[in-house]
Write a protein that holds these residues in place. Structure first.
Motif, PDB file in Angstrom:
ATOM      1  N   GLU A 114       0.833  -1.208   0.000  1.00  0.00           N
ATOM      2  CA  GLU A 114       0.000   0.000   0.000  1.00  0.00           C
ATOM      3  C   GLU A 114       0.864   1.253   0.000  1.00  0.00           C
ATOM      4  N   TYR A 115       0.226   2.344  -0.391  1.00  0.00           N
ATOM      5  CA  TYR A 115       0.848   3.668  -0.338  1.00  0.00           C
ATOM      6  C   TYR A 115      -0.202   4.639   0.184  1.00  0.00           C
ATOM      7  N   ILE A 116       0.181   5.424   1.206  1.00  0.00           N
ATOM      8  CA  ILE A 116      -0.748   6.369   1.832  1.00  0.00           C
ATOM      9  C   ILE A 116      -0.095   7.746   1.922  1.00  0.00           C
ATOM     10  N   GLU A 117      -0.799   8.743   1.479  1.00  0.00           N
ATOM     11  CA  GLU A 117      -0.448  10.135   1.761  1.00  0.00           C
ATOM     12  C   GLU A 117      -1.755  10.920   1.740  1.00  0.00           C
ATOM     13  N   ASP A 118      -1.715  12.173   2.103  1.00  0.00           N
ATOM     14  CA  ASP A 118      -2.939  12.977   2.165  1.00  0.00           C
ATOM     15  C   ASP A 118      -3.699  12.906   0.839  1.00  0.00           C
ATOM     16  N   GLY A 119      -4.940  12.455   0.929  1.00  0.00           N
ATOM     17  CA  GLY A 119      -5.793  12.397  -0.255  1.00  0.00           C
ATOM     18  C   GLY A 119      -5.628  11.161  -1.104  1.00  0.00           C
ATOM     19  N   HIS A 120      -4.744  10.230  -0.716  1.00  0.00           N
ATOM     20  CA  HIS A 120      -4.511   9.028  -1.518  1.00  0.00           C
ATOM     21  C   HIS A 120      -4.315   7.813  -0.615  1.00  0.00           C
ATOM     22  N   HIS A 121      -4.863   6.679  -1.050  1.00  0.00           N
ATOM     23  CA  HIS A 121      -4.621   5.411  -0.373  1.00  0.00           C
ATOM     24  C   HIS A 121      -4.720   4.298  -1.412  1.00  0.00           C
ATOM     25  N   PHE A 122      -3.574   3.846  -1.898  1.00  0.00           N
ATOM     26  CA  PHE A 122      -3.513   2.753  -2.873  1.00  0.00           C
ATOM     27  C   PHE A 122      -3.172   1.460  -2.148  1.00  0.00           C
ATOM     28  N   ARG A 123      -3.777   0.346  -2.602  1.00  0.00           N
ATOM     29  CA  ARG A 123      -3.516  -0.928  -1.945  1.00  0.00           C
ATOM     30  C   ARG A 123      -3.791  -2.075  -2.911  1.00  0.00           C
ATOM     31  N   LEU A 124      -2.966  -3.102  -2.840  1.00  0.00           N
ATOM     32  CA  LEU A 124      -3.150  -4.244  -3.735  1.00  0.00           C
ATOM     33  C   LEU A 124      -2.572  -5.514  -3.126  1.00  0.00           C
ATOM     34  N   LEU A 125      -3.293  -6.609  -3.316  1.00  0.00           N
ATOM     35  CA  LEU A 125      -2.798  -7.947  -3.006  1.00  0.00           C
ATOM     36  C   LEU A 125      -2.365  -8.605  -4.311  1.00  0.00           C
ATOM     37  N   ALA A 126      -1.106  -9.043  -4.386  1.00  0.00           N
ATOM     38  CA  ALA A 126      -0.605  -9.676  -5.605  1.00  0.00           C
ATOM     39  C   ALA A 126       0.660 -10.461  -5.279  1.00  0.00           C
ATOM     40  N   PRO A 127       0.951 -11.511  -6.060  1.00  0.00           N
ATOM     41  CA  PRO A 127       2.201 -12.250  -5.830  1.00  0.00           C
ATOM     42  C   PRO A 127       3.419 -11.429  -6.235  1.00  0.00           C
ATOM     43  N   VAL A 128       4.540 -11.688  -5.599  1.00  0.00           N
ATOM     44  CA  VAL A 128       5.791 -11.018  -5.939  1.00  0.00           C
ATOM     45  C   VAL A 128       6.254 -11.429  -7.332  1.00  0.00           C
ATOM     46  N   LEU A 129       6.075 -12.702  -7.662  1.00  0.00           N
ATOM     47  CA  LEU A 129       6.510 -13.242  -8.942  1.00  0.00           C
ATOM     48  C   LEU A 129       5.307 -13.750  -9.731  1.00  0.00           C
ATOM     49  N   LYS A 130       5.105 -13.210 -10.922  1.00  0.00           N
ATOM     50  CA  LYS A 130       4.078 -13.719 -11.826  1.00  0.00           C
ATOM     51  C   LYS A 130       4.762 -14.616 -12.840  1.00  0.00           C
ATOM     52  N   VAL A 131       4.303 -15.864 -12.915  1.00  0.00           N
ATOM     53  CA  VAL A 131       4.955 -16.874 -13.747  1.00  0.00           C
ATOM     54  C   VAL A 131       3.996 -17.333 -14.833  1.00  0.00           C
ATOM     55  N   ASN A 132       4.500 -17.494 -16.075  1.00  0.00           N
ATOM     56  CA  ASN A 132       3.635 -17.974 -17.156  1.00  0.00           C
ATOM     57  C   ASN A 132       3.640 -19.503 -17.221  1.00  0.00           C
ATOM     58  N   LYS A 133       2.972 -20.060 -18.205  1.00  0.00           N
ATOM     59  CA  LYS A 133       2.818 -21.508 -18.306  1.00  0.00           C
ATOM     60  C   LYS A 133       4.138 -22.229 -18.560  1.00  0.00           C
ATOM     61  N   PHE A 134       5.153 -21.502 -19.046  1.00  0.00           N
ATOM     62  CA  PHE A 134       6.458 -22.101 -19.295  1.00  0.00           C
ATOM     63  C   PHE A 134       7.335 -22.089 -18.043  1.00  0.00           C
ATOM     64  N   GLY A 135       6.859 -21.426 -16.995  1.00  0.00           N
ATOM     65  CA  GLY A 135       7.676 -21.267 -15.801  1.00  0.00           C
ATOM     66  C   GLY A 135       8.538 -20.029 -15.832  1.00  0.00           C
ATOM     67  N   ASP A 136       8.370 -19.187 -16.872  1.00  0.00           N
ATOM     68  CA  ASP A 136       9.129 -17.940 -16.967  1.00  0.00           C
ATOM     69  C   ASP A 136       8.513 -16.888 -16.049  1.00  0.00           C
ATOM     70  N   VAL A 137       9.346 -16.141 -15.344  1.00  0.00           N
ATOM     71  CA  VAL A 137       8.858 -14.974 -14.606  1.00  0.00           C
ATOM     72  C   VAL A 137       8.609 -13.865 -15.622  1.00  0.00           C
ATOM     73  N   VAL A 138       7.395 -13.338 -15.642  1.00  0.00           N
ATOM     74  CA  VAL A 138       7.041 -12.289 -16.606  1.00  0.00           C
ATOM     75  C   VAL A 138       6.753 -10.952 -15.924  1.00  0.00           C
ATOM     76  N   HIS A 139       6.639 -10.969 -14.606  1.00  0.00           N
ATOM     77  CA  HIS A 139       6.392  -9.727 -13.879  1.00  0.00           C
ATOM     78  C   HIS A 139       6.875  -9.897 -12.441  1.00  0.00           C
ATOM     79  N   LEU A 140       7.687  -8.951 -12.017  1.00  0.00           N
ATOM     80  CA  LEU A 140       8.219  -8.930 -10.656  1.00  0.00           C
ATOM     81  C   LEU A 140       7.702  -7.694  -9.942  1.00  0.00           C
ATOM     82  N   ARG A 141       7.112  -7.886  -8.769  1.00  0.00           N
ATOM     83  CA  ARG A 141       6.709  -6.778  -7.894  1.00  0.00           C
ATOM     84  C   ARG A 141       7.510  -6.919  -6.604  1.00  0.00           C
ATOM     85  N   PHE A 142       8.416  -5.994  -6.369  1.00  0.00           N
ATOM     86  CA  PHE A 142       9.210  -6.094  -5.150  1.00  0.00           C
ATOM     87  C   PHE A 142       9.513  -4.706  -4.617  1.00  0.00           C
TER      88      PHE A 142
END
Length: 372
Positions: free
Chosen positions: A256-284
């Protein structure tokens, strides 16, 4: 390309042999759905005209081999023609692999001699220069545009050429980063060192590219930029700590990110993996993690162990590319892949830049025929 044989098999399939020996079998429903006649498809709009809700329950009544194409008459008397060159694209294994990206993983300073460095005029005004930058982003997640006038206006021109400035209701479009915490309640707006991270881990659609241009650094030292190939780190984690890789590919981390007038929040995996086992998106981003409740003690300890093990690859100096950005050099990084950080600094230091949506920069790459 020509068709040597075609026939209906098992009542619902069409078998086609091409002059190169390739044999493909198509379901009749696929053929009808992909009819390219003017009633079913608008070639100018490149869009289907027939809606799936009206999809007819029909069979092939007759098929004719016209060598460079086939003609199919259906049981509702509709006639479809298919070019051999069109049909040959749909060999599943080739089709599937053609849409799989092939990032070139890198470790530390070895990327220096590989990543593109292109003069701004060449990037903006030639297809060769444009392709060099986008191919570098596809391969290494990193590219440099040089001899850019150190102003926010000149930087915006480069950002637009990379796909267009991404606007958000918090950051706006183009932004500047300095030691001014009145702009945003974020560690980036200090002179402190920043560990490796990706941006917008609390957005459902994070930035695709992050653009940085140091337009001023006076009366001080430090502030080196530090980049790291997150896909390389994820690969090492998979090799050396496979259970942690599996955990981070499935566990929903709360950011999440919070400051005056804003509050963003998300649940998601750190590593998004495709059907081949490749990491296609990293959130860290260790800074944006929220306090979480866990199902049990094992899940809690797996969370801390796996994040720490992954972070150790990111913070290993041997895996990092360190560079002091100078006025005139714009760097673009793939925010789905490459982490960035910063050394502490003194003096007055101003960066400007923007985000670019992933859809927008990969759109440019497809127009350049670098990916499908």
């Amino acid at each position: 390309m020509k068709i040597t044989e075609c026939s209906v098999v098992e009542d619902t399939k069409v078998k086609i042999q091409f002059d190169d020996g390739k044999i493909l079998t198509f379901e009749d429903c696929w053929l009808r759905d992909n009819c390219r006649c003017p009633v079913c498809y608008d070639a100018n709009l490149v869009e289907r005209l027939a809606h799936i809700v009206n999809f007819p329950d029909v069979r092939v009544k007759n098929i004719q081999n016209l060598q460079t194409r086939i003609s199919v008459t259906w049981t509702d008397n509709h006639v479809s023609t298919y070019d051999a060159s069109f049909l040959s694209q749909f060999d599943f294994k080739i089709w599937e692999q053609s849409r799989r990206l092939s990032p070139v993983l890198w470790k530390g300073s070895e990327v220096v001699s590989k990543v593109a460095r292109v003069e701004v005029d060449k990037f903006l005004n030639t297809e060769e220069g444009t392709k060099e930058i986008f191919q570098s982003l596809l391969d290494y997640g990193l590219a440099f545009v040089e001899n850019v006038t150190p102003t926010i206006e000149a930087t915006e021109v480069v950002c637009n050429a990379l796909g267009g400035v991404m606007h958000t209701n918090m950051y706006g479009g183009m932004w500047t980063i300095s030691t001014n915490l009145t702009e945003h309640s974020d560690t980036a707006y200090t002179n402190l060192a920043l560990k490796q991270h990706t941006d917008n881990s609390y957005f459902s659609e994070p930035a695709g590219l992050q653009i940085f241009h140091c337009i001023e650094h006076n009366d001080g030292t430090g502030g080196e930029s530090i980049f790291m190939d997150g896909f390389y780190g994820a690969k090492k984690l998979k090799e050396e700590h496979p259970k942690d890789f599996e955990f981070l590919s499935n566990f929903q981390l709360d950011a999440e990110y919070i400051e005056d007038g804003h509050h963003f929040r998300l649940l998601a995996p750190v590593l998004k993996v495709n059907k081949f086992g490749d990491v296609v998106h990293l959130r860290f981003n260790s800074y944006d993690r929220t306090p979480m409740a866990f199902a049990d003690g094992e899940e809690c300890r797996s969370y801390y162990r796996s994040l720490k093990n992954l972070a150790q690859y990111f913070e290993d100096p041997q895996n990092q590319f360190v560079i002091k950005l100078q006025p005139g050099t714009v760097v673009a990084i793939d925010n789905f892949r490459v982490l960035h950080g910063r050394a502490a600094f003194t003096g007055k230091r101003i960066l400007c830049g923007s985000y670019v949506r992933r859809d927008d920069w990969t759109d440019k790459a497809r127009v350049l025929k670098l990916i499908k």
